[in-house]
Structure formats: structure tokens, C-alpha cells
Scaffold this motif. Sequence first.
Motif, PDB file in Angstrom:
ATOM      1  N   SER A  26     -25.876  25.077  11.604  1.00 46.42           N
ATOM      2  CA  SER A  26     -24.861  24.256  12.257  1.00 46.42           C
ATOM      3  C   SER A  26     -23.869  23.672  11.253  1.00 46.42           C
ATOM      4  O   SER A  26     -24.258  23.170  10.208  1.00 46.42           O
ATOM      5  CB  SER A  26     -25.533  23.112  13.016  1.00 46.42           C
ATOM      6  OG  SER A  26     -24.547  22.243  13.550  1.00 46.42           O
ATOM      7  N   SER A  28     -21.620  21.461  12.480  1.00 50.75           N
ATOM      8  CA  SER A  28     -21.131  20.295  13.210  1.00 50.75           C
ATOM      9  C   SER A  28     -20.969  19.140  12.236  1.00 50.75           C
ATOM     10  O   SER A  28     -21.876  18.827  11.485  1.00 50.75           O
ATOM     11  CB  SER A  28     -22.128  19.922  14.304  1.00 50.75           C
ATOM     12  OG  SER A  28     -21.762  18.722  14.945  1.00 50.75           O
ATOM     13  N   GLY A  29     -19.799  18.524  12.232  1.00 48.61           N
ATOM     14  CA  GLY A  29     -19.539  17.429  11.313  1.00 48.61           C
ATOM     15  C   GLY A  29     -18.973  17.873   9.981  1.00 48.61           C
ATOM     16  O   GLY A  29     -18.859  17.057   9.056  1.00 48.61           O
ATOM     17  N   SER A  72     -13.303  29.170  11.178  1.00 46.36           N
ATOM     18  CA  SER A  72     -14.342  28.232  11.611  1.00 46.36           C
ATOM     19  C   SER A  72     -15.223  28.815  12.713  1.00 46.36           C
ATOM     20  O   SER A  72     -16.435  28.577  12.731  1.00 46.36           O
ATOM     21  CB  SER A  72     -13.697  26.933  12.096  1.00 46.36           C
ATOM     22  OG  SER A  72     -12.979  26.312  11.048  1.00 46.36           O
ATOM     23  N   LYS A  75     -17.595  30.864  11.036  1.00 43.24           N
ATOM     24  CA  LYS A  75     -18.236  30.155   9.921  1.00 43.24           C
ATOM     25  C   LYS A  75     -18.085  30.925   8.620  1.00 43.24           C
ATOM     26  O   LYS A  75     -19.084  31.214   7.929  1.00 43.24           O
ATOM     27  CB  LYS A  75     -19.701  29.850  10.247  1.00 43.24           C
ATOM     28  CG  LYS A  75     -19.848  28.904  11.445  1.00 43.24           C
ATOM     29  CD  LYS A  75     -21.270  28.438  11.650  1.00 43.24           C
ATOM     30  CE  LYS A  75     -22.133  29.483  12.281  1.00 43.24           C
ATOM     31  NZ  LYS A  75     -23.483  28.991  12.632  1.00 43.24           N
ATOM     32  N   ILE A  98     -20.790  18.592   4.807  1.00 43.18           N
ATOM     33  CA  ILE A  98     -21.073  18.271   6.198  1.00 43.18           C
ATOM     34  C   ILE A  98     -21.619  16.852   6.239  1.00 43.18           C
ATOM     35  O   ILE A  98     -22.713  16.601   5.742  1.00 43.18           O
ATOM     36  CB  ILE A  98     -22.076  19.265   6.809  1.00 43.18           C
ATOM     37  CG1 ILE A  98     -21.505  20.686   6.749  1.00 43.18           C
ATOM     38  CG2 ILE A  98     -22.410  18.874   8.245  1.00 43.18           C
ATOM     39  CD1 ILE A  98     -22.468  21.760   7.216  1.00 43.18           C
TER      40      ILE A  98
END
Length: 114
Positions: A26, A28-29, A72, A75, A98
Motif C-alpha cells: 500500500s 496510501s499516505g 501512481s 505504483k 509514506i
Amino acid sequence: VQLQASGGGLVQPGGSLKLSCAVSGSISGIMYWAWYRQAPGKQRDLVSTITVGGITRYAESVKDRFTISRDSANKMVYLQMNNLKPEDTAVYYCNVKIRWSSYWGQGTLVTVSS
């Protein structure tokens, strides 16, 4: 989070290479993506960064020769390197920040030599 860099190799001065870095896990962030390099016997130095919003920064030594980009959705982060010089010889590392954590790839060797 794991990073896998690829694309290094031997290139003659004036040549080009494109490095790729695939991120698993992940993101995320995520705050930014980056490339660093470490020449033999020297410290690891920042080459370039790109934020989530697409703002880029470059070390003075690579400005106008290197271009960082990211995908993005898949990734991925890339480093297009043009007009390579012998002093660009180094192990190149991808990095992502992150939240409060920083993650590193294993490095890919770029050798610029005739």
C-alpha cells in the motif's frame, strides 16, 4: 512496502538510460517518490524527488539531463537519464516516503564508461 529498482547497466558517456522502480504494498499516505545515488566511497546523495502532486526537484548536477516521473496508478517511478557522464556512475536507489516512514529499493548499478 517493497521497492524493486531496475534498468541499470553500462553506458558510454553521452548515452541514456531509464531506471524503473516498482512498488508493492500500500502507498496510501505517500508524500513523495525519490531517487538517490551512491558512488563508490561516497555518501548517498539525493538525485531527484517528485511529489504526489507532480512537483519535481533535482540535484544541481543532474538538472536538465535527468527527468523523474511516476505512474501512481501502477505504483511505478522512473528516472530518465540523458547525456550521462562518468561522474554519474553510482548505485541508484529508489525511495518512497509514506507518512513517517521511508522505504528503499535494493539499488541498481549505473556505470558510465567508454
